[in-house]
Design a protein around this motif. Structure first.
Motif, PDB file in Angstrom:
ATOM      1  N   TRP A  53       0.879  -1.172   0.000  1.00  0.00           N
ATOM      2  CA  TRP A  53       0.000   0.000   0.000  1.00  0.00           C
ATOM      3  C   TRP A  53       0.911   1.215   0.000  1.00  0.00           C
ATOM      4  N   LEU A  54       1.041   1.915   1.091  1.00  0.00           N
ATOM      5  CA  LEU A  54       1.992   3.032   1.105  1.00  0.00           C
ATOM      6  C   LEU A  54       3.425   2.522   1.131  1.00  0.00           C
ATOM      7  N   ALA A  55       3.605   1.286   1.534  1.00  0.00           N
ATOM      8  CA  ALA A  55       4.918   0.640   1.438  1.00  0.00           C
ATOM      9  C   ALA A  55       4.916  -0.278   0.223  1.00  0.00           C
ATOM     10  N   SER A  56       5.974  -0.209  -0.573  1.00  0.00           N
ATOM     11  CA  SER A  56       6.073  -1.066  -1.759  1.00  0.00           C
ATOM     12  C   SER A  56       6.712  -2.406  -1.434  1.00  0.00           C
ATOM     13  N   LYS A  57       7.502  -2.458  -0.369  1.00  0.00           N
ATOM     14  CA  LYS A  57       8.085  -3.713   0.088  1.00  0.00           C
ATOM     15  C   LYS A  57       8.538  -3.559   1.540  1.00  0.00           C
ATOM     16  N   TRP A  58       8.818  -4.685   2.181  1.00  0.00           N
ATOM     17  CA  TRP A  58       9.230  -4.653   3.588  1.00  0.00           C
ATOM     18  C   TRP A  58      10.016  -5.898   3.916  1.00  0.00           C
ATOM     19  N   SER A  59      10.750  -5.837   5.018  1.00  0.00           N
ATOM     20  CA  SER A  59      11.530  -6.981   5.473  1.00  0.00           C
ATOM     21  C   SER A  59      11.582  -6.975   6.993  1.00  0.00           C
ATOM     22  N   LEU A  60      11.899  -8.125   7.549  1.00  0.00           N
ATOM     23  CA  LEU A  60      12.009  -8.278   9.002  1.00  0.00           C
ATOM     24  C   LEU A  60      13.436  -8.682   9.341  1.00  0.00           C
ATOM     25  N   SER A  61      14.014  -8.044  10.328  1.00  0.00           N
ATOM     26  CA  SER A  61      15.397  -8.331  10.706  1.00  0.00           C
ATOM     27  C   SER A  61      15.538  -9.742  11.260  1.00  0.00           C
ATOM     28  N   ALA A  62      16.760 -10.238  11.286  1.00  0.00           N
ATOM     29  CA  ALA A  62      17.021 -11.604  11.751  1.00  0.00           C
ATOM     30  C   ALA A  62      16.594 -11.804  13.202  1.00  0.00           C
ATOM     31  N   ASP A  63      16.701 -10.763  14.021  1.00  0.00           N
ATOM     32  CA  ASP A  63      16.293 -10.898  15.427  1.00  0.00           C
ATOM     33  C   ASP A  63      14.800 -10.631  15.618  1.00  0.00           C
ATOM     34  N   GLU A  64      14.099 -10.383  14.502  1.00  0.00           N
ATOM     35  CA  GLU A  64      12.644 -10.180  14.491  1.00  0.00           C
ATOM     36  C   GLU A  64      12.195  -8.981  15.330  1.00  0.00           C
ATOM     37  N   LEU A  65      13.074  -7.995  15.465  1.00  0.00           N
ATOM     38  CA  LEU A  65      12.749  -6.799  16.252  1.00  0.00           C
ATOM     39  C   LEU A  65      12.498  -5.567  15.389  1.00  0.00           C
ATOM     40  N   THR A  66      12.873  -5.600  14.104  1.00  0.00           N
ATOM     41  CA  THR A  66      12.780  -4.410  13.256  1.00  0.00           C
ATOM     42  C   THR A  66      12.148  -4.738  11.911  1.00  0.00           C
ATOM     43  N   TYR A  67      11.085  -3.997  11.586  1.00  0.00           N
ATOM     44  CA  TYR A  67      10.461  -4.062  10.264  1.00  0.00           C
ATOM     45  C   TYR A  67      10.960  -2.864   9.462  1.00  0.00           C
ATOM     46  N   THR A  68      11.536  -3.114   8.302  1.00  0.00           N
ATOM     47  CA  THR A  68      12.027  -2.032   7.452  1.00  0.00           C
ATOM     48  C   THR A  68      11.148  -1.938   6.210  1.00  0.00           C
ATOM     49  N   PHE A  69      10.608  -0.751   5.972  1.00  0.00           N
ATOM     50  CA  PHE A  69       9.691  -0.522   4.855  1.00  0.00           C
ATOM     51  C   PHE A  69      10.320   0.392   3.822  1.00  0.00           C
ATOM     52  N   THR A  70      10.166   0.015   2.562  1.00  0.00           N
ATOM     53  CA  THR A  70      10.486   0.910   1.454  1.00  0.00           C
ATOM     54  C   THR A  70       9.167   1.538   1.001  1.00  0.00           C
ATOM     55  N   LEU A  71       9.107   2.857   1.002  1.00  0.00           N
ATOM     56  CA  LEU A  71       7.858   3.562   0.737  1.00  0.00           C
ATOM     57  C   LEU A  71       7.687   3.883  -0.745  1.00  0.00           C
ATOM     58  N   ARG A  72       6.425   4.048  -1.138  1.00  0.00           N
ATOM     59  CA  ARG A  72       6.123   4.398  -2.525  1.00  0.00           C
ATOM     60  C   ARG A  72       6.592   5.818  -2.827  1.00  0.00           C
TER      61      ARG A  72
END
Length: 538
Positions: free
Chosen positions: A81-100
């Motif tokens: 939606w407003l994010a075109s893609k996302w990922s979760l860090s290996a420790d599962e503590l951080t979601y990183t979003f690439t925005l449109r």
């Protein structure tokens, strides 16, 4: 049967494989754009700020104004939606979003990572006094702007429910330029988003008018077309009375009527100008929360007596004309991680209820036939706000009152004004309160039953339950990305809540809408909420 096919598995697959989601082929409107649609609904928002308000109608209405980072369809899958893609860090503590790129708020402010940070930080700020959205952010640690189109949302512990939360309008993104201390008012200058509609006007007690955002270019990948909305105007009209609301559609004064009562379904099925469309409602259906810290219901035996004294099957059939099934769990069957093993796990048994009350010491009887203990009548109070309690639910309340009377429990139904109700509720000065809460995320159980989530702490633990095992199960479920483990943990919590008599579920409800035949494109999201972006008038 759960309504969404494998949503936990979809969630796990999405975040564990660090999905780069793509929208696929561009889709176009299927019919002629333009036109006005009137949506008649039963309630009026008390606050238009979804980062503060917890009401269903605020979320449904403002979904048209505010976009979210991700979208979630009825199949449970997450899409851009407003994010075109996302990922979760290996420790599962951080979601990183690439925005449109190229998205702007309707006031001209660019949508970027700083806007995401401003919104999420505002939600958790104590001054905001968020009633629900802050809970959706769970163990939020902060948001970091990496560059204008990259943002990292951090948590203090793994939080697998975040994507579901991020797809809701409660975590919708508003213009940082329009953010102020109090955004509850229905002011067009305050309600500024990137969404397909603009907040044009609000007339208290009557309606909200939304107009098409001609610059809209950020449709979710779950939508059927791209670009501006099909409709030029969308009107939310507030009509509390069921017969008047439904009649407004059959007469042509409105195009869609929300929450069609079951007693009118049969008549509408025979109306050639109107179609019925429905969605199973995930979340917590209408249920009674017994205050485990009140002098009366602190005793588990009394809670279980109330559970076994209530003939739920008879009440649901009578009130809903056979249209709804009775519920067994605090969660609706349409909700992810619903525990079907609770079906038929307890039964209507007034004789067993009588034994439990004897064991609790309520062995005497007064002149009216109510049980007594040390000369005091066994009396419970059920507080409710008439404005927010539809007629069908009041009838269920009366059915509960009648059944409890048969075993010697006096249940007083106490109406209150909303302003007076809230401080009494927050202080826990009641025996029973009842409500429903929609949402596809089973993490609702944490909001409703975790010991840290009492009303006065910003949560909704209406039963004021303090149970270490439930707390631990719900915390572990919220952190786990293993679908099997999550289902097991949420199942344990559901079974414990019922086994302890903490809540009394009533009916499995659906959201029934009456729609004039000229209206097409109405769909529902994962929460069972109606979506209007693709709606057209043929």
């Amino acid at each position: 049967m759960p309504h969404f096919p494998g949503p936990v598995a979809l969630l796990s697959a999405t975040i564990l494989t660090l999905v780069t989601a793509c929208s696929g082929a561009v889709r176009q409107p299927t019919g002629q754009a333009g036109g006005r649609v009137v949506f008649a609904t039963d309630k009026e928002p008390e606050c238009f700020d979804t980062q503060v308000s917890q009401s269903d109608i605020s979320g449904v209405l403002m979904r048209n104004v505010f976009d979210s980072l991700v979208s979630r369809g009825q199949d449970g899958e997450f899409k851009p939606w407003l994010a075109s893609k996302w990922s979760l860090s290996a420790d599962e503590l951080t979601y990183t979003f690439t925005l449109r790129e190229g998205v702007k708020f309707s006031d001209g402010t660019p949508f970027d990572a700083a806007a995401v940070k401003a919104n999420y930080d505002r939600i958790v700020a104590p001054a905001t006094k968020s009633k629900y959205a802050a809970g959706l952010l769970g163990p939020y640690a902060g948001t970091t702007v990496i560059d204008p189109l990259t943002v990292a949302v951090r948590f203090t512990r793994p939080f697998a429910s975040f994507l579901t939360a991020a797809s809701t309008s409660y975590l919708g993104i508003r213009s940082p330029k329009a953010i102020a201390a109090d955004l509850c008012a229905g002011s067009p200058a305050q309600q500024v988003g990137t969404g397909p509609f603009l907040f044009a006007s609000y007339t208290r007690g009557q309606q909200v008018v939304l107009t098409r955002n001609p610059s809209y270019n950020s449709a979710p990948a779950t939508a059927a077309h791209t670009g501006p909305a099909n409709l030029s105007e969308l009107v939310f009209r507030f009509v509390a009375e069921d017969t008047v609301r439904v009649g407004s559609v059959t007469s042509g004064q409105a195009d869609i009527a929300d929450r069609v009562p079951p007693n009118q379904v049969g008549t509408l099925k025979n109306n050639a100008t109107v179609q019925l469309t429905s969605s199973n409602t995930p979340g917590l259906g209408y249920q009674y929360f017994l205050n485990t810290q009140s002098p009366l219901f602190a005793d588990r035996r009394v809670r279980l007596a109330a559970q076994q004294a209530f003939d739920v099957d008879r009440a649901v059939k009578a009130v809903y004309f056979g249209e709804y099934e009775r519920a067994w769990s605090p969660l609706s069957p349409a909700t992810e991680a619903y525990d079907a093993s609770l079906v038929n796990s307890f039964k209507y048994d007034p004789a067993a209820a009588a034994v439990l009350l004897d064991q609790a010491g309520y062995t005497g009887r007064d002149a009216q036939g109510f049980r007594t203990k040390a000369g005091r009548r066994l009396t419970a109070t059920l507080l409710y706000v008439p404005l927010y309690t539809p007629e069908d639910r009041r009838t269920l309340d009366q059915a509960l009152q009648g059944d409890l009377k048969k075993v010697g429990i006096e249940l007083k139904l106490v109406p209150m004004e909303a302003a007076a109700y809230e401080p009494v509720r927050n202080a826990g000065e009641y025996d029973v309160i009842a409500f429903a809460w929609g949402g596809s995320n089973p993490d609702l159980l944490r909001t409703m039953f975790d010991s840290k989530n009492f009303f006065d702490a910003g949560g909704n633990n209406a039963s004021r339950l303090t149970d270490r095992a439930v707390d631990d199960w719900l915390a572990a479920a919220a952190a786990s990305t293993d679908p099997v483990a999550r289902k097991d943990l949420y199942g344990k919590a559901q079974r414990r809540i019922i086994d302890e008599g903490v809540s009394l579920p009533t009916a499995v409800s659906e959201r029934q809408l009456a729609v004039r035949s000229a209206i097409t494109g109405l769909t529902f999201d994962a929460n069972g909420w109606p979506l209007f972006y693709d709606v057209e008038r043929s």
